[in-house]
Write a protein that holds these residues in place. Structure first.
Motif, short mmCIF file in Angstrom:
data_model
loop_
_atom_site.label_atom_id
_atom_site.label_comp_id
_atom_site.label_asym_id
_atom_site.label_seq_id
_atom_site.Cartn_x
_atom_site.Cartn_y
_atom_site.Cartn_z
N MET A 55 64.49 57.10 82.82
CA MET A 55 63.81 56.29 81.83
C MET A 55 63.92 54.82 82.20
SD MET A 55 64.32 57.83 78.02
CE MET A 55 66.04 58.21 78.04
N GLU A 56 62.85 54.12 81.90
CA GLU A 56 62.83 52.68 82.15
C GLU A 56 63.75 51.95 81.17
OE1 GLU A 56 60.92 50.97 84.48
OE2 GLU A 56 60.36 52.91 85.30
N ASP A 57 64.45 50.94 81.66
CA ASP A 57 65.30 50.13 80.79
C ASP A 57 64.51 49.01 80.14
OD1 ASP A 57 67.58 51.61 81.21
OD2 ASP A 57 68.17 50.44 82.95
N LEU A 58 63.44 48.57 80.82
CA LEU A 58 62.60 47.49 80.31
C LEU A 58 61.23 48.05 79.95
CD1 LEU A 58 63.44 44.68 82.87
CD2 LEU A 58 64.35 44.95 80.56
N LEU A 59 60.69 47.57 78.82
CA LEU A 59 59.38 48.01 78.36
C LEU A 59 58.46 46.80 78.24
CD1 LEU A 59 60.74 50.34 75.56
CD2 LEU A 59 59.87 51.05 77.78
N LYS A 60 57.26 46.91 78.84
CA LYS A 60 56.33 45.79 78.83
C LYS A 60 55.70 45.64 77.45
CE LYS A 60 53.51 45.34 82.33
NZ LYS A 60 52.31 45.38 83.22
N VAL A 61 55.71 44.41 76.93
CA VAL A 61 55.10 44.14 75.63
C VAL A 61 53.89 43.21 75.73
CG1 VAL A 61 57.15 44.59 74.24
CG2 VAL A 61 56.74 42.28 75.13
N PHE A 98 57.13 56.30 74.68
CA PHE A 98 56.75 55.11 75.41
C PHE A 98 56.00 55.55 76.66
CE2 PHE A 98 60.66 53.52 73.26
CZ PHE A 98 60.04 52.55 72.49
N ILE A 99 54.91 54.86 76.97
CA ILE A 99 54.12 55.20 78.15
C ILE A 99 54.99 55.17 79.40
CG2 ILE A 99 52.24 54.39 79.64
CD1 ILE A 99 50.74 53.60 77.07
N ALA A 100 55.88 54.19 79.48
CA ALA A 100 56.75 54.08 80.65
C ALA A 100 57.59 55.34 80.85
CB ALA A 100 57.67 52.87 80.51
N ILE A 130 56.25 62.21 84.77
CA ILE A 130 56.83 63.50 84.39
C ILE A 130 55.97 64.65 84.88
CG2 ILE A 130 58.00 62.52 82.36
CD1 ILE A 130 56.02 63.96 80.59
N SER A 131 56.59 65.79 85.07
CA SER A 131 55.89 67.00 85.52
C SER A 131 55.08 67.57 84.38
CB SER A 131 56.88 68.05 85.99
OG SER A 131 57.60 67.58 87.10
N VAL A 132 53.89 68.05 84.70
CA VAL A 132 53.00 68.65 83.71
C VAL A 132 52.75 70.09 84.14
CG1 VAL A 132 50.74 68.52 82.61
CG2 VAL A 132 51.94 66.42 83.26
N ILE A 133 52.93 71.01 83.19
CA ILE A 133 52.78 72.43 83.49
C ILE A 133 51.87 73.07 82.45
CG2 ILE A 133 53.99 74.64 83.76
CD1 ILE A 133 56.55 72.82 84.32
N ALA A 134 50.83 73.75 82.92
CA ALA A 134 49.95 74.52 82.04
C ALA A 134 50.41 75.96 82.13
CB ALA A 134 48.49 74.37 82.45
N GLN A 135 50.91 76.50 81.04
CA GLN A 135 51.55 77.81 81.05
C GLN A 135 50.66 78.93 81.58
OE1 GLN A 135 52.75 77.70 76.94
NE2 GLN A 135 54.85 77.24 77.51
N LYS A 136 49.57 79.21 80.92
CA LYS A 136 48.74 80.37 81.31
C LYS A 136 47.94 80.12 82.58
CE LYS A 136 48.27 82.11 76.65
NZ LYS A 136 47.39 82.31 75.51
N GLU A 137 47.51 78.90 82.80
CA GLU A 137 46.65 78.60 83.95
C GLU A 137 47.43 78.40 85.25
OE1 GLU A 137 46.54 77.05 81.03
OE2 GLU A 137 44.64 77.76 80.20
N GLN A 138 48.74 78.38 85.18
CA GLN A 138 49.60 78.18 86.36
C GLN A 138 49.28 76.89 87.11
OE1 GLN A 138 52.21 80.25 86.92
NE2 GLN A 138 51.58 81.18 85.00
N LEU A 139 48.86 75.88 86.39
CA LEU A 139 48.59 74.58 86.99
C LEU A 139 49.83 73.70 86.87
CD1 LEU A 139 45.03 73.64 85.72
CD2 LEU A 139 45.70 74.10 88.06
N LYS A 140 50.05 72.91 87.90
CA LYS A 140 51.15 71.95 87.86
C LYS A 140 50.63 70.61 88.34
CE LYS A 140 54.85 75.23 88.48
NZ LYS A 140 56.09 75.55 89.14
N GLY A 141 51.27 69.55 87.83
CA GLY A 141 50.87 68.22 88.23
C GLY A 141 51.86 67.19 87.75
N ILE A 142 51.48 65.94 87.96
CA ILE A 142 52.30 64.79 87.57
C ILE A 142 51.44 63.86 86.73
CG2 ILE A 142 53.59 62.78 88.41
CD1 ILE A 142 54.94 65.38 89.17
#
Length: 169
Positions: free
Chosen positions: A1-7, A98-100, A105-117
């Motif tokens: 996680m980012e320690d600084l967040l852009k405002v 927070f968007i940061a 993060i990893s993205v996983i679609a359960q039934k479709e077996q798709l993976k991404g970032i």
């Protein structure tokens, strides 16, 4: 996680006494009234600045820093980002992130077996849209709605999604 967040980002000077126009990158520009300090990062140096006053003009926040009293001193900071620490950050409601923290993060679609970032978040009027780089080289634009985003675990760095019909076509 980012320690600084852009405002915000300093877009230009305002007047001759060292005030700046800040384009807010936060959901709530009014939060600048509650801030006493920000961290300015111009790519070469990071500098903590005390906020002396805050005004609002159109979509901008007009900020006066205690340490800067002349337009010539603040001119060099045009385009610089303003950050707060996580401790200064606003408290999030349930299912808000927070968007940061989402980027990467990893993205996983359960039934479709798709993976991404998750590589970007597009902020629209109705809901955010997540830009996901899929492992097969394609890009997915996923609306950030409960029907599509099943769960998010920032600690694990993982998001479970469901693809609605037509999103990959």
């Amino acid at each position: 996680m980012e320690d600084l967040l852009k405002v915000g980002i300093i877009s230009s000077t305002h007047g001759i006494r060292g005030e700046v126009k800040v384009f807010p990158t936060t959901d709530d520009p009014q939060r600048f009234k509650k801030l006493d300090r920000v961290l300015l990062d111009n790519g070469k140096e990071k500098r903590e600045l005390k906020i002396q006053s805050v005004k609002f003009f159109k979509q901008f926040v007009i900020v006066k820093f205690a340490e800067i009293n002349d337009i010539n001193d603040v001119e060099q900071y045009k385009g610089s980002s303003l950050f707060v620490t996580r401790k200064q950050a606003v408290k999030l409601d349930k299912d808000e992130y927070f968007i940061a923290d989402l980027i990467g993060i990893s993205v996983i679609a359960q039934k479709e077996q798709l993976k991404g970032i998750l590589k970007d978040v597009i902020e629209t009027g109705a809901n955010d849209v997540y830009v996901i780089a899929l492992s097969d080289g394609r890009e997915l634009l996923l609306p950030a709605i409960k029907e599509c985003v099943l769960s998010v675990d920032i600690e694990k760095g993982e998001m479970q999604i469901r693809l609605l019909d037509g999103l990959l076509e």
